[in-house]
Design a protein around this motif. Structure first.
Motif, mmCIF file in Angstrom:
data_model
loop_
_atom_site.group_PDB
_atom_site.id
_atom_site.type_symbol
_atom_site.label_atom_id
_atom_site.label_comp_id
_atom_site.label_asym_id
_atom_site.label_seq_id
_atom_site.Cartn_x
_atom_site.Cartn_y
_atom_site.Cartn_z
ATOM 1 N N LEU A 174 0.803 -1.222 0.000
ATOM 2 C CA LEU A 174 0.000 0.000 0.000
ATOM 3 C C LEU A 174 0.838 1.276 0.000
ATOM 4 O O LEU A 174 0.505 2.240 -0.679
ATOM 5 C CB LEU A 174 -0.943 0.003 1.198
ATOM 6 C CG LEU A 174 -2.057 -1.052 1.154
ATOM 7 C CD1 LEU A 174 -2.872 -1.026 2.449
ATOM 8 C CD2 LEU A 174 -2.962 -0.845 -0.042
ATOM 9 N N ASN A 399 -5.810 11.782 1.791
ATOM 10 C CA ASN A 399 -5.894 10.321 1.784
ATOM 11 C C ASN A 399 -6.217 9.753 3.159
ATOM 12 O O ASN A 399 -6.760 8.650 3.275
ATOM 13 C CB ASN A 399 -4.568 9.730 1.278
ATOM 14 C CG ASN A 399 -4.665 8.243 0.998
ATOM 15 O OD1 ASN A 399 -5.646 7.773 0.441
ATOM 16 N ND2 ASN A 399 -3.643 7.501 1.400
ATOM 17 N N GLY A 403 -10.546 7.274 1.489
ATOM 18 C CA GLY A 403 -9.720 6.139 1.108
ATOM 19 C C GLY A 403 -9.688 5.859 -0.372
ATOM 20 O O GLY A 403 -8.675 5.411 -0.900
ATOM 21 N N ALA A 405 -8.969 5.995 -4.026
ATOM 22 C CA ALA A 405 -8.032 6.740 -4.868
ATOM 23 C C ALA A 405 -8.751 7.414 -6.028
ATOM 24 O O ALA A 405 -8.467 8.568 -6.369
ATOM 25 C CB ALA A 405 -6.944 5.805 -5.395
ATOM 26 N N ASP A 438 -1.028 9.867 -2.729
ATOM 27 C CA ASP A 438 -2.049 8.862 -2.483
ATOM 28 C C ASP A 438 -1.461 7.554 -1.966
ATOM 29 O O ASP A 438 -2.191 6.688 -1.510
ATOM 30 C CB ASP A 438 -2.823 8.595 -3.783
ATOM 31 C CG ASP A 438 -3.950 7.605 -3.609
ATOM 32 O OD1 ASP A 438 -4.802 7.828 -2.739
ATOM 33 O OD2 ASP A 438 -3.968 6.593 -4.331
ATOM 34 N N SER A 439 -0.138 7.411 -2.016
ATOM 35 C CA SER A 439 0.501 6.144 -1.627
ATOM 36 C C SER A 439 1.070 6.162 -0.212
ATOM 37 O O SER A 439 0.825 5.241 0.573
ATOM 38 C CB SER A 439 1.625 5.800 -2.617
ATOM 39 O OG SER A 439 1.134 5.547 -3.903
ATOM 40 N N ASN A 442 -1.153 5.547 2.762
ATOM 41 C CA ASN A 442 -2.025 4.372 2.695
ATOM 42 C C ASN A 442 -1.874 3.424 3.891
ATOM 43 O O ASN A 442 -2.868 2.918 4.412
ATOM 44 C CB ASN A 442 -1.787 3.585 1.403
ATOM 45 C CG ASN A 442 -2.650 4.076 0.259
ATOM 46 O OD1 ASN A 442 -3.665 4.727 0.464
ATOM 47 N ND2 ASN A 442 -2.244 3.781 -0.957
ATOM 48 N N THR A 445 -3.851 5.037 6.960
ATOM 49 C CA THR A 445 -5.196 5.607 6.890
ATOM 50 C C THR A 445 -6.231 4.593 7.361
ATOM 51 O O THR A 445 -6.214 3.432 6.943
ATOM 52 C CB THR A 445 -5.535 6.080 5.462
ATOM 53 O OG1 THR A 445 -6.889 6.545 5.442
ATOM 54 C CG2 THR A 445 -5.379 4.954 4.443
ATOM 55 N N LEU A 448 -9.146 2.833 4.606
ATOM 56 C CA LEU A 448 -9.075 1.650 3.756
ATOM 57 C C LEU A 448 -9.638 0.443 4.518
ATOM 58 O O LEU A 448 -9.369 0.280 5.710
ATOM 59 C CB LEU A 448 -7.633 1.371 3.332
ATOM 60 C CG LEU A 448 -7.008 2.371 2.357
ATOM 61 C CD1 LEU A 448 -5.572 1.983 2.037
ATOM 62 C CD2 LEU A 448 -7.820 2.485 1.072
#
Length: 509
Positions: A174, A399, A403, A405, A438-439, A442, A445, A448
């Motif tokens: 992620l 982000n 969640g 993208a 956005d990465s 991850n 967060t 997700l």
């Protein structure tokens, strides 16, 4: 004694606040509905107040359009179906899911991941898990769902705490989400929002899913080293020795599974070679018939989504037939149906996202905001490295609260792609900035759905493990990945290397 979760500090308490706030946000579908009505209201105000801006590209004045007058309301109703059916991400994502779905549901992806770990020498086990995690994001949900529990069992055999495998695999799949050597659905989703956003400024603009490929391919191996470094220097020392009850050994792959995987991989190579026959010779049918180009307006680039679909579909089908997960045509149809069934909420989201983007386009609010924003950035001399860092951080912070993208980029692209274009940057560059933002957040967060699943895996080894335990262990990955991603892009930016195929940093003069 089992590893004890760390006491929550200031940062973990802050993350708890983020989680509570994030959980109060509406579902992305409802969020788009709210945005639709917000844009309609803004268009009414903008039209009444005569908002306008001068396009520096051609000197023309752009005026806000009121969509709540008679003409606008008629357009909203008459073009709703067209907005949905012609929305670029819809067809691309659904087609790719045919290939990815059969490869995932037949068991091909899972067996390939297991085998990759099994055959690696012991010193390469950790790097192999990380590499599988990074490349595995091409399989969608497979990597963050399947790999962490497998990695936990594998690292226990090496004498490490099982949490090492859990968080390392999760962070790799992620935190390095935008990196890969295999283009797939992530690229298709990104360009599908980037292209229409860029066309707000340049109606002739055309992107492709490989326009970030050079950068993401290099990032794959660079971030492999970064995740390995964090694991060896921070995660393993922090977690210490695991003294809890050892989980049952993972069952090795059966002979028939290995045989089926071998035939599936052979079929993938043969399929790839067939495409090379269509592509490599001078007069190959996948080249541009007039110029002979492989890239510019070629059948290959125009059909790249379908090509990738077949490259996933063939080995998935062969594996299923050989191992027995596909015995009848009903099994085959059921797998494809199940794969498409997982896209139901996405299709609904696309309907409202398509309307929202259409309204934004019709209202002219996007170009006006972009021109005004670019003027502000120029006035404060916001460009170059500060602009790069600022936008990556902005995307990373968003982000933490949203969640999806595609939902984030659908909202941000119509504003920031045109804005960066007016500052001279190519949409490929803006898209890569967003994908980095956005990465790197991850792994931490709570938005997700994989994090609660990871917690369930963790509690198999430590019943007292909580969200703070995971977040405090995952946080170092996010922090170091932010610096690694950003530094790599800044170096790339300073050298001026294209990000990918027809993906320059700056717009051509």
């Amino acid at each position: 004694m089992e590893h004890k979760s760390a006491k929550k500090g200031i940062f973990n308490r802050f993350l708890d606040v983020i989680e509570r706030v994030g959980n109060k946000l509406p579902d992305p579908i409802v969020l788009f509905i709210i945005l639709m009505f917000t844009i309609l209201g803004a268009s009414f105000i903008g039209g009444m107040m005569k908002w306008e801006a001068v396009n520096p590209a051609d000197g023309e004045t752009i005026q806000a359009v009121n969509l709540l007058n008679g003409e606008g309301i008629v357009r909203i109703f008459t073009e709703a179906i067209t907005n949905f059916s012609e929305f670029p991400p819809l067809g691309m994502v659904l087609v790719v899911m045919i290939g990815i779905g059969i490869a995932e549901k037949s068991g091909y992806f899972e067996t390939a991941m297991k085998r990759a770990i099994e055959v690696s020498p012991q010193k390469l086990i950790l790097p192999a898990i990380i590499l599988v995690g990074i490349i595995g994001n091409v399989a969608g949900d497979a990597a963050p769902i399947i790999l962490p529990p497998l990695a936990a069992m594998v690292v226990m055999k090496l004498g490490y705490h099982p949490f090492v495998g859990l968080v390392m695999a999760y962070a790799a799949s992620l935190g390095a989400f935008a990196a890969n050597v295999i283009p797939g659905m992530t690229e298709a989703l990104a360009i599908a929002f980037t292209e229409p956003a860029a066309q707000l400024i340049d109606p002739e603009y055309s992107g492709n899913i490989l326009m970030n490929y050079y950068f993401t391919a290099v990032a794959t191996f660079f971030l492999l080293f970064i995740v390995y470094f964090v694991t060896k220097k921070i995660t393993i020392p922090r977690l210490g020795t695991y003294e809890g009850e050892t989980a049952a050994d993972q069952e090795p792959l059966k002979k028939e599974e290995i045989t089926a995987l071998r035939w599936a991989n052979i079929s993938a190579v043969l399929t790839f070679l067939v495409f090379m026959v269509f592509l490599i010779p001078e007069n190959a049918i996948f080249r541009n018939p007039e110029t002979g180009s492989i890239i510019q307006d070629s059948p290959f680039m125009n059909s790249i989504i379908f090509v990738l679909t077949i490259l996933f579909f063939v080995p998935g089908l062969v594996y299923g037939l050989k191992v027995g997960t596909i015995k009848t045509t009903r099994d085959f149809g059921s797998m494809l149906g199940d794969a498409m069934g997982t896209m139901g909420s996405y299709v609904v989201l696309v309907f409202f996202a398509a309307q929202m983007l259409a309204y934004f386009n019709w209202s002219n609010l996007g170009p006006i905001i972009a021109i005004k924003g670019a003027n502000v950035l120029e006035a404060v001399n916001a460009s170059g490295i500060p602009l790069i860092i600022g936008f990556i951080l902005l995307a990373g912070l968003i982000n933490l609260l949203i969640g999806s993208a595609s939902a984030k980029w659908a909202i941000l692209a119509p504003v920031f792609v045109p804005m960066f274009m007016l500052l001279g940057y190519d949409p490929a560059f803006t898209q890569m900035l967003y994908r980095i933002g956005d990465s790197f957040t991850n792994p931490i967060t709570p938005m997700l759905p994989y994090l609660p699943l990871l917690l369930a895996f963790a509690q198999r080894y430590d019943k007292n493990a909580g969200l703070g335990t995971l977040l405090s262990t995952l946080l170092p990955y996010s922090i170091v990945l932010f610096f690694a991603w950003t530094i790599l892009l800044i170096v790339w930016y300073l050298i001026g290397i294209p990000l990918g195929v027809e993906g320059p940093i700056y717009l051509p003069e």
